[in-house]
Design a protein around this motif. Structure first.
Motif, PDB file in Angstrom:
ATOM      1  N   GLY A  46     -12.974 -29.480  32.319  1.00 54.82           N
ATOM      2  CA  GLY A  46     -13.213 -28.571  33.430  1.00 54.82           C
ATOM      3  C   GLY A  46     -14.399 -27.656  33.224  1.00 54.82           C
ATOM      4  N   GLY A  47     -15.019 -27.272  34.302  1.00 56.02           N
ATOM      5  CA  GLY A  47     -16.119 -26.321  34.247  1.00 56.02           C
ATOM      6  C   GLY A  47     -17.153 -26.688  33.211  1.00 56.02           C
ATOM      7  N   SER A  48     -17.616 -25.697  32.475  1.00 58.18           N
ATOM      8  CA  SER A  48     -18.595 -25.960  31.420  1.00 58.18           C
ATOM      9  C   SER A  48     -18.083 -25.577  30.045  1.00 58.18           C
ATOM     10  CB  SER A  48     -19.903 -25.225  31.731  1.00 58.18           C
ATOM     11  OG  SER A  48     -19.646 -23.841  31.852  1.00 58.18           O
ATOM     12  N   SER A  49     -16.815 -25.106  29.976  1.00 56.73           N
ATOM     13  CA  SER A  49     -16.320 -24.686  28.662  1.00 56.73           C
ATOM     14  C   SER A  49     -14.800 -24.726  28.544  1.00 56.73           C
ATOM     15  CB  SER A  49     -16.812 -23.269  28.353  1.00 56.73           C
ATOM     16  OG  SER A  49     -16.292 -22.340  29.287  1.00 56.73           O
ATOM     17  N   SER A  50     -14.141 -25.580  29.320  1.00 53.44           N
ATOM     18  CA  SER A  50     -12.685 -25.583  29.276  1.00 53.44           C
ATOM     19  C   SER A  50     -12.111 -26.982  29.506  1.00 53.44           C
ATOM     20  CB  SER A  50     -12.124 -24.629  30.336  1.00 53.44           C
ATOM     21  OG  SER A  50     -12.483 -25.060  31.628  1.00 53.44           O
ATOM     22  N   PHE A  51     -10.811 -27.060  29.293  1.00 52.02           N
ATOM     23  CA  PHE A  51     -10.017 -28.217  29.694  1.00 52.02           C
ATOM     24  C   PHE A  51      -8.997 -27.705  30.699  1.00 52.02           C
ATOM     25  CE2 PHE A  51     -11.382 -29.579  25.460  1.00 52.02           C
ATOM     26  CZ  PHE A  51     -11.793 -30.873  25.700  1.00 52.02           C
ATOM     27  N   ASP A  52      -8.833 -28.419  31.804  1.00 52.73           N
ATOM     28  CA  ASP A  52      -7.814 -28.096  32.791  1.00 52.73           C
ATOM     29  C   ASP A  52      -6.724 -29.147  32.705  1.00 52.73           C
ATOM     30  OD1 ASP A  52      -9.205 -25.874  33.812  1.00 52.73           O
ATOM     31  OD2 ASP A  52     -10.438 -27.173  35.059  1.00 52.73           O
ATOM     32  N   MET A  53      -5.482 -28.708  32.854  1.00 50.80           N
ATOM     33  CA  MET A  53      -4.349 -29.625  32.718  1.00 50.80           C
ATOM     34  C   MET A  53      -3.366 -29.420  33.859  1.00 50.80           C
ATOM     35  SD  MET A  53      -3.854 -29.288  28.599  1.00 50.80           S
ATOM     36  CE  MET A  53      -4.271 -27.560  28.436  1.00 50.80           C
ATOM     37  N   ALA A  54      -2.974 -30.524  34.460  1.00 50.14           N
ATOM     38  CA  ALA A  54      -1.980 -30.504  35.527  1.00 50.14           C
ATOM     39  C   ALA A  54      -0.781 -31.324  35.063  1.00 50.14           C
ATOM     40  CB  ALA A  54      -2.551 -31.108  36.807  1.00 50.14           C
ATOM     41  N   PRO A  55       0.432 -30.848  35.337  1.00 44.14           N
ATOM     42  CA  PRO A  55       1.606 -31.636  34.935  1.00 44.14           C
ATOM     43  C   PRO A  55       1.542 -33.041  35.524  1.00 44.14           C
ATOM     44  CG  PRO A  55       2.249 -29.465  35.758  1.00 44.14           C
ATOM     45  CD  PRO A  55       0.796 -29.631  36.052  1.00 44.14           C
ATOM     46  N   ARG A  56       1.911 -34.030  34.713  1.00 41.91           N
ATOM     47  CA  ARG A  56       1.956 -35.403  35.212  1.00 41.91           C
ATOM     48  C   ARG A  56       2.952 -35.475  36.353  1.00 41.91           C
ATOM     49  NH1 ARG A  56      -1.005 -39.025  32.801  1.00 41.91           N
ATOM     50  NH2 ARG A  56      -1.717 -38.621  30.685  1.00 41.91           N
ATOM     51  N   GLY A  82     -16.931 -38.997  45.274  1.00 38.68           N
ATOM     52  CA  GLY A  82     -16.711 -38.039  44.207  1.00 38.68           C
ATOM     53  C   GLY A  82     -17.883 -37.927  43.256  1.00 38.68           C
ATOM     54  N   ASP A  83     -17.915 -36.794  42.577  1.00 40.70           N
ATOM     55  CA  ASP A  83     -19.008 -36.524  41.645  1.00 40.70           C
ATOM     56  C   ASP A  83     -18.550 -36.341  40.202  1.00 40.70           C
ATOM     57  OD1 ASP A  83     -17.691 -34.098  41.879  1.00 40.70           O
ATOM     58  OD2 ASP A  83     -19.516 -32.908  42.030  1.00 40.70           O
ATOM     59  N   ASP A  84     -17.257 -36.325  39.959  1.00 36.88           N
ATOM     60  CA  ASP A  84     -16.744 -36.037  38.621  1.00 36.88           C
ATOM     61  C   ASP A  84     -15.922 -37.226  38.115  1.00 36.88           C
ATOM     62  OD1 ASP A  84     -16.321 -34.597  36.321  1.00 36.88           O
ATOM     63  OD2 ASP A  84     -14.874 -33.201  37.200  1.00 36.88           O
ATOM     64  N   TYR A  85     -16.572 -38.363  38.014  1.00 35.62           N
ATOM     65  CA  TYR A  85     -15.889 -39.628  37.762  1.00 35.62           C
ATOM     66  C   TYR A  85     -15.989 -40.107  36.316  1.00 35.62           C
ATOM     67  CZ  TYR A  85     -20.707 -41.042  38.590  1.00 35.62           C
ATOM     68  OH  TYR A  85     -22.074 -41.143  38.537  1.00 35.62           O
ATOM     69  N   GLY A  86     -16.696 -39.388  35.458  1.00 33.80           N
ATOM     70  CA  GLY A  86     -16.829 -39.786  34.061  1.00 33.80           C
ATOM     71  C   GLY A  86     -15.578 -39.475  33.265  1.00 33.80           C
ATOM     72  N   LEU A  87     -15.611 -39.757  31.970  1.00 36.72           N
ATOM     73  CA  LEU A  87     -14.476 -39.521  31.084  1.00 36.72           C
ATOM     74  C   LEU A  87     -13.980 -38.087  31.205  1.00 36.72           C
ATOM     75  CD1 LEU A  87     -12.656 -40.599  28.781  1.00 36.72           C
ATOM     76  CD2 LEU A  87     -14.360 -39.683  27.189  1.00 36.72           C
ATOM     77  N   GLY A  88     -12.732 -37.941  31.606  1.00 33.14           N
ATOM     78  CA  GLY A  88     -12.129 -36.623  31.739  1.00 33.14           C
ATOM     79  C   GLY A  88     -12.439 -35.916  33.038  1.00 33.14           C
ATOM     80  N   GLY A  89     -13.194 -36.555  33.912  1.00 31.59           N
ATOM     81  CA  GLY A  89     -13.524 -35.939  35.197  1.00 31.59           C
ATOM     82  C   GLY A  89     -12.323 -35.915  36.118  1.00 31.59           C
ATOM     83  N   ASN A  90     -12.272 -34.938  37.006  1.00 28.83           N
ATOM     84  CA  ASN A  90     -11.104 -34.845  37.874  1.00 28.83           C
ATOM     85  C   ASN A  90     -11.078 -35.917  38.965  1.00 28.83           C
ATOM     86  OD1 ASN A  90     -12.778 -33.843  39.940  1.00 28.83           O
ATOM     87  ND2 ASN A  90     -12.286 -31.725  39.485  1.00 28.83           N
ATOM     88  N   ASP A  91     -12.164 -36.673  39.121  1.00 30.01           N
ATOM     89  CA  ASP A  91     -12.186 -37.798  40.065  1.00 30.01           C
ATOM     90  C   ASP A  91     -11.965 -39.144  39.364  1.00 30.01           C
ATOM     91  OD1 ASP A  91     -12.812 -36.128  42.256  1.00 30.01           O
ATOM     92  OD2 ASP A  91     -14.946 -36.240  41.785  1.00 30.01           O
TER      93      ASP A  91
END
Length: 149
Positions: free
Chosen positions: A77-87, A113-122
């Motif tokens: 997430g962002g430029s310095s974090s990891f975001d996590m959503a419950p499965r 979408g624009d965030d399709y790489g590894l770990g991207g939200n898309d």
């Protein structure tokens, strides 16, 4: 689970040397989502923006974060974090549910979408059976969607 989550984040901080941070070590959201702010919740904006703008640092440890939080969908997430959503909550899950509720098949949908790489939200939609158009620069949006119009 807040104590367990905090302990896991502190373990990752120690393992990767992210022990210097400002504010809290973790951010809990009312939705059940969690943010692992590597620089802390009170980090300066300029420090956040310069930490990992190309996501290389976080992608190096992404799999470890995913394995540590295997009951969450983890995003860089962002430029310095990891975001996590419950499965199972991610964009694929939401879009699939929308289709079911509205009688649509996946092949009737085009996702942009624009965030399709590894770990991207898309990434979950990008790797799925949905039609997907990538957009890396918002200025390219008209050219990307023109074949659809």
């Amino acid at each position: 689970q807040k104590t367990q989550i905090t302990e896991k984040i502190n373990f990752l901080r120690q393992k990767y040397g992210f022990t210097d941070f400002s504010g809290e070590t973790v951010e809990f959201h009312p939705s059940g989502c969690v943010t692992f702010p590597i620089l802390g919740t009170k980090a300066k904006q300029e420090d956040k923006l310069s930490f990992d703008p190309d996501r290389v640092k976080r992608r190096k440890i992404y799999e470890d974060v995913v394995n540590t939080f295997n009951d969450y969908c983890v995003f860089v997430g962002g430029s310095s974090s990891f975001d996590m959503a419950p499965r199972p909550y991610n964009k694929y899950y939401a879009l699939d549910l929308y289709c079911k509720e509205n009688g649509l098949s996946h092949n009737e949908v085009v996702y942009i979408g624009d965030d399709y790489g590894l770990g991207g939200n898309d990434e979950s939609v990008y790797k799925s059976d949905f039609n997907y158009l990538t957009i890396d620069n918002y200025l390219d949006f008209p050219a990307v969607v023109s074949p659809l119009l």
